[in-house]
Design a protein around this motif. Structure first.
Motif, PDB file in Angstrom:
ATOM      1  N   MET A  23      -6.915   6.289  -2.028  1.00 49.24           N
ATOM      2  CA  MET A  23      -7.985   5.603  -1.301  1.00 49.24           C
ATOM      3  C   MET A  23      -9.099   5.184  -2.252  1.00 49.24           C
ATOM      4  N   LEU A  24      -9.520   6.107  -3.105  1.00 49.73           N
ATOM      5  CA  LEU A  24     -10.580   5.792  -4.058  1.00 49.73           C
ATOM      6  C   LEU A  24     -10.131   4.727  -5.051  1.00 49.73           C
ATOM      7  N   LEU A  25      -8.908   4.831  -5.548  1.00 47.26           N
ATOM      8  CA  LEU A  25      -8.408   3.867  -6.532  1.00 47.26           C
ATOM      9  C   LEU A  25      -8.309   2.465  -5.935  1.00 47.26           C
ATOM     10  N   VAL A  26      -7.827   2.379  -4.692  1.00 45.73           N
ATOM     11  CA  VAL A  26      -7.735   1.069  -4.041  1.00 45.73           C
ATOM     12  C   VAL A  26      -9.124   0.546  -3.697  1.00 45.73           C
ATOM     13  N   ALA A  27     -10.053   1.433  -3.348  1.00 45.96           N
ATOM     14  CA  ALA A  27     -11.434   1.005  -3.072  1.00 45.96           C
ATOM     15  C   ALA A  27     -12.050   0.357  -4.307  1.00 45.96           C
TER      16      ALA A  27
ATOM     17  N   VAL B 250      -1.111   0.387   7.157  1.00 41.63           N
ATOM     18  CA  VAL B 250      -2.274   0.603   6.293  1.00 41.63           C
ATOM     19  C   VAL B 250      -1.846   0.748   4.840  1.00 41.63           C
ATOM     20  N   GLY B 251      -0.827   1.566   4.612  1.00 39.85           N
ATOM     21  CA  GLY B 251      -0.333   1.731   3.256  1.00 39.85           C
ATOM     22  C   GLY B 251       0.135   0.422   2.655  1.00 39.85           C
ATOM     23  N   PHE B 252       0.748  -0.427   3.471  1.00 33.58           N
ATOM     24  CA  PHE B 252       1.250  -1.716   3.005  1.00 33.58           C
ATOM     25  C   PHE B 252       0.125  -2.619   2.512  1.00 33.58           C
ATOM     26  N   TYR B 253      -0.914  -2.806   3.338  1.00 29.45           N
ATOM     27  CA  TYR B 253      -1.927  -3.773   2.903  1.00 29.45           C
ATOM     28  C   TYR B 253      -2.922  -3.187   1.899  1.00 29.45           C
ATOM     29  N   TYR B 254      -3.147  -1.871   1.937  1.00 31.43           N
ATOM     30  CA  TYR B 254      -3.952  -1.260   0.875  1.00 31.43           C
ATOM     31  C   TYR B 254      -3.227  -1.366  -0.468  1.00 31.43           C
ATOM     32  N   ALA B 255      -1.922  -1.095  -0.461  1.00 31.76           N
ATOM     33  CA  ALA B 255      -1.142  -1.189  -1.691  1.00 31.76           C
ATOM     34  C   ALA B 255      -1.188  -2.598  -2.257  1.00 31.76           C
ATOM     35  N   LEU B 256      -1.039  -3.601  -1.400  1.00 25.72           N
ATOM     36  CA  LEU B 256      -1.078  -4.987  -1.869  1.00 25.72           C
ATOM     37  C   LEU B 256      -2.427  -5.327  -2.487  1.00 25.72           C
ATOM     38  N   THR B 257      -3.498  -4.753  -1.958  1.00 25.49           N
ATOM     39  CA  THR B 257      -4.817  -5.016  -2.534  1.00 25.49           C
ATOM     40  C   THR B 257      -4.905  -4.470  -3.948  1.00 25.49           C
TER      41      THR B 257
END
Length: 507
Positions: free
Chosen positions: A57-61, A391-398
């Protein structure tokens, strides 16, 4: 209403932005709806899952922050994934946001309604998620919060500030009272003294359980990206939303560790009584613990009622903040030609994406009713588990889009390589792995609360798979239909395959 108009700029300060980020995660609601499910899976190791889920979560943020600095668009992942990987991936990432938000609205509405009845002493109604009165009031909550979202982002932010203050205060009081009673030996035979062994991930019995629990725990953090979705309405839209996203995730992990350890220490992880894994309240742990933690005296009764108010306001607040990012995503998709122009209409007075907001509210009502009446409320529980897949899908893509769009800068210096490459890329890779793993394993009929046997076959599929993976796959025919009707975006004519040049005077 105008078409393709601008949203209200400068309406949100840094403080308001952080409030929306934390409130969107619905801390009290997320804990009461998810903690029992995770304890049932990993037992005493739940605290370490809280921390491990925080890492991606922090890394994707950080990836959100870096991409928003260059391209502060309300479409967030939809726009950035389109620039990085093309129209199909971008459109599907926007669809994933819609799917996740639609699925969670059913649970949010149901919890809001149940806790309203519990607050007024109607335990028979509030304790039954399939009760028609619960369904009716849940629909009313969706309608009311949709109306608030239409009225303006500043009104939404003021409401969130009040609701979040109640929520955080009561969570801290609950945790402190629980831990003090455990320390004094006044919590009962089921209580457990906190121990460092709770933070040993190798004590989890299987890798599959570890991965699935981690992705489920991602659900309790999900929502902080709302602050980036309202970037066009924020003061200093290039800096404030990204900073708010990072601060929101850090605030959430601190709160979650405190409450998780307190609840686990007080109630234990058993399947009887107030044990967190008791199937009778596995989807409502705070409701089950309130009376035990605060007692039955006059002060205890007041605190129990305040705890009910806290979960109620948390679910209501999260209902409202869920509407914000979804309507901004579909607004941006319309502006860039990926959805019909009507979704890009802006109210001339409130400067909100009116059609996008109202359509999302209406679809939320329809899906909530369908999930409730077809399974006695059990599908709503499965929807919570299924949300992690989208959620995992679109956070990962970001995270991966950040690496790709900044790929030419990564050799410039070590800091850029770390902040725009290694960290968001690692977060994206962790999430895409967990998403695929959970998507595959959720096929099993015993994965969630319900399953469906395919007509004319003996094949039974878990409802978590149908809601999570099936919901995403439903986007493919919608993508093809939209592509036929409005081809410019899908030919790559509306969004460049690179980040826009940063105007240093505005940065």
């Amino acid at each position: 209403m105008s078409t393709g108009g601008k949203l209200r700029a400068g309406a949100l300060s840094f403080g308001s932005s952080v409030v929306i980020g934390v409130a969107s995660a619905g801390p009290a609601y997320s804990i009461t709806a998810t903690l029992g499910l995770i304890v049932a899976a990993v037992g005493l190791q739940t605290p370490i899952i809280v921390i491990i889920a925080f890492v991606p979560m922090l890394l994707v943020a950080i990836g959100y922050r870096e991409l928003n600095t260059a391209d502060p668009d309300a479409g967030t992942t939809f726009v950035w994934a389109t620039r990085a990987f093309g129209p199909f991936t971008g459109w599907m990432s926007g669809w994933a946001i819609v799917v996740a938000d639609l699925l969670v609205m059913a649970s949010l509405a149901q919890v809001s309604a149940q806790y309203t009845f519990l607050l007024f002493g109607a335990d028979g109604i509030g304790g039954d998620p399939s009760n028609p009165w619960v369904l009716s009031l849940g629909v009313a909550y969706i309608v009311a919060m949709t109306w608030v979202a239409v009225r303006g982002i500043d009104l939404s932010a003021r409401l969130q500030r009040v609701l979040l203050s109640i929520e955080v205060l009561m969570l801290v009081v609950f945790a402190v009272v629980a831990l003090v009673r455990v320390a004094l030996g006044d919590a009962g035979a089921q209580a457990i003294t906190p121990d460092w062994s709770w933070f040993n991930p190798f004590a989890i019995d299987s890798f599959s359980t570890f991965v699935n629990a981690t992705l489920l725990m991602v659900f309790i953090y999900w929502g902080w990206d709302s602050v980036v979705s309202v970037n066009e309405e924020t003061v200093d839209p290039r800096r404030t939303p990204g900073r708010s996203a990072v601060v929101s995730t850090i605030a959430l992990v601190a709160l979650y560790i405190l409450v998780t350890m307190a609840a686990q220490a007080f109630a234990g992880v058993g399947t009887d009584g107030i044990g967190l894994a008791n199937p009778e309240h596995v989807d409502d742990v705070l409701g089950a613990l309130g009376g035990a933690v605060f007692g039955s005296g006059p002060i205890g009764e007041v605190l129990v009622n305040l705890l009910i108010v806290m979960v109620l306001t948390s679910a209501a607040a999260s209902t409202q903040t869920t509407i914000l990012p979804t309507s901004r995503t579909t607004f941006s998709m319309a502006v860039h030609g990926a959805l019909p122009a009507a979704f890009g209409r802006v109210h001339p007075r409130f400067r909100t994406p009116t059609v996008s907001t109202i359509v999302f509210g209406a679809l939320s009502v329809v899906l909530y009713v369908l999930l409730d009446v077809t399974s006695g409320g059990l599908l709503v529980i499965d929807a919570v588990s299924a949300i992690g897949i989208s959620v995992g899908f679109y956070y990962a893509l970001t995270g991966l889009a950040c690496v790709w769009l900044y790929r030419h800068e990564l050799r410039s210096n070590a800091r850029v390589a770390m902040i725009r490459g290694v960290l968001p890329g690692l977060g994206g890779a962790m999430l895409i792995f967990a998403t695929v793993w959970t998507g595959v394993t959720s096929w099993a009929a015993d994965f969630g609360e319900t399953a469906l046997t395919l007509p004319f076959t003996d094949v039974t599929i878990g409802s978590v798979f149908l809601l999570g993976v099936g919901g995403l796959l439903l986007g493919i025919p919608l993508y093809l239909l939209t592509k036929l009707r409005m081809p410019a975006y899908f030919r790559g004519e509306r969004l460049d395959r690179q980040l826009p040049a940063l105007d240093e005077s505005r940065a």
